[in-house]
Design an enzyme around this catalytic site. Sequence first.
Site, short mmCIF file in Angstrom:
data_model
loop_
_atom_site.label_atom_id
_atom_site.label_comp_id
_atom_site.label_asym_id
_atom_site.label_seq_id
_atom_site.Cartn_x
_atom_site.Cartn_y
_atom_site.Cartn_z
N ARG A 46 0.60 -0.93 -0.03
CA ARG A 46 -0.06 0.00 -0.02
C ARG A 46 0.66 1.29 0.18
NH1 ARG A 46 -4.49 0.90 3.99
NH2 ARG A 46 -4.60 -1.78 3.71
N THR A 47 2.04 1.36 0.79
CA THR A 47 2.79 2.66 0.88
C THR A 47 3.55 2.72 -0.47
OG1 THR A 47 3.05 1.93 3.11
CG2 THR A 47 4.50 3.87 2.01
N LYS A 51 22.08 -11.16 -2.55
CA LYS A 51 23.28 -11.95 -2.86
C LYS A 51 24.35 -11.01 -2.04
CE LYS A 51 22.36 -11.81 -7.90
NZ LYS A 51 22.54 -11.15 -9.24
N ARG A 66 11.89 2.26 2.41
CA ARG A 66 11.22 1.47 3.34
C ARG A 66 12.48 0.38 4.07
NH1 ARG A 66 6.26 -0.85 5.56
NH2 ARG A 66 5.63 1.06 5.20
N HIS A 75 7.52 6.79 10.66
CA HIS A 75 6.72 6.86 9.08
C HIS A 75 6.09 8.10 8.93
CE1 HIS A 75 5.05 5.40 5.93
NE2 HIS A 75 4.13 4.15 6.21
#
Lengths: 306, 200
Positions: free
Chosen positions: A56-57, A84, A106, A134
Amino acid sequence: MKRHLLDAADLDRADATLVLDTAAQIDQALAGREVKKLPTLRGRTVVNLFYEDSTRTRISFELAAKRLSADVINFSAKGSSVSKGESLKDTALTLEAMGSDAIVVRHGASGAPHRLAHWVRGSVVNAGDGTHEHPTQALLDAYTIRHRLGRLDGVRVVIVGDVLHSRVARSNVWLLSTLGAQVTLVAPPTLLPVGVGSWPVEVSYDLDAVLPKADAVMMLRVQAERMNASFFPSAREYSRRYGLDAHRMAALSDDAIVMHPGPMNRGMEIAADVADSVRSTIVEQVGNGVSVRMAVLYLLLGGASS
Amino acid sequence: MASSPEPAQSQSAPGVLLAPADVARVVDRMAHQLIEKCAGGGGVGEDAAGLADLVLVGIPTRGAPLARRLAARVEAFSGTAVDVGTVDITLYRDDLRLRGVRALEDTVLPPAGIDGRLVVLVDDVLFSGRSVRAALDALRDLGRPRAVQLAVLVDRGHRELPIRADYVGKNVPTARTQQVRVHLTEVDGTDEVLVTEGAA
């Protein structure tokens, strides 16, 4: 406005108000239009760098950037060089070498966006870091409250639930108090962070006692893994003491609103009929999220000379 | 129109291009020109149906009150009310990354919209033409006018784009180093147009 948006705690009243006003103007400019697209950031590149899943973000930032005509690259850590063993720094430098003007990040580690901001020349937007902050979620919540109630100064906001693990709660506490709202946190003692006494908030353990005075009630999601991690005896007991059901909602004043950052656990922290009631702003918050993120990208990127 | 005789200046102080009375006279003349051109050239009040088609759209900051004034004068002279709107062009500017961000202003269109109508953009000063280009881009996203014209209080030259005004309050040949400042009562508390020396 600064070059990065890392914390809501960083925003002063003038900057925060500028973001909300800009979002309102963007909303008004796009209302009722068939073509919801502006040429403002044409030729700029925004990278969504997501080390944690958050559909959603990510979609909200992606849509915001696209509506401002920026080029968007979605970078998910899964299946990339990160698996990796590539470090955050090298990933960031690679993206910058490819010409990104802004990185929306994020990350599961608190403080990762701060580190990133030291390594890159472009703007960094924190889209959630660990249990830290946030900020765009707090901005869209503040925008939603102001839109529904007409003001933020003196508004009484009750934030209910897992404050300990919630970056949404942290960002909201700082931003809302900067903007003049009075915040009360309601949670089981085990789900309040150490040092909450120094925050600009009141704390209560009794939801029923604070509801009649609230103008806005913000329910936090109870994360599934917490339900078995002995922060509270059982999901059922949590729901009975801290869940918002129709009975509790009736204790609210007539124009009070119910908020939730999503995704919801219907029947757990919020009852289905509460989530779907006219008081609920949950769907509205999603729409406002796009406008607020457009405002943030415009204010960070519009003026940068690169 | 650009070729119309310009009002006599009451030069009260050096640098003052238009004093309050001059501004009022210039706006009146532009209102008359709008009526002549939009009402089919028949003269005042003769064919006011054409004016119902007209929308005056101001470009903030000072184009917006200017558009409202023009509309009020057109209504006073012709007896026909004219729709007014404003269109914020900030998000359409091509110099955002050079100048830095600024706060956005209102975009308001009349309820009937602009589709199929004659839109006259109104601004205070016409300089490079880039604001007008941005306004044209913004209009394209807002609807499809039958035609778009441009009205400005002051045309100071130095165009960087092929754009010409249809209604000009006053033509002022300036040097690039000079600044033209329009003050309006609604925004600045006084009506006047100033020319000052100094880098733009």
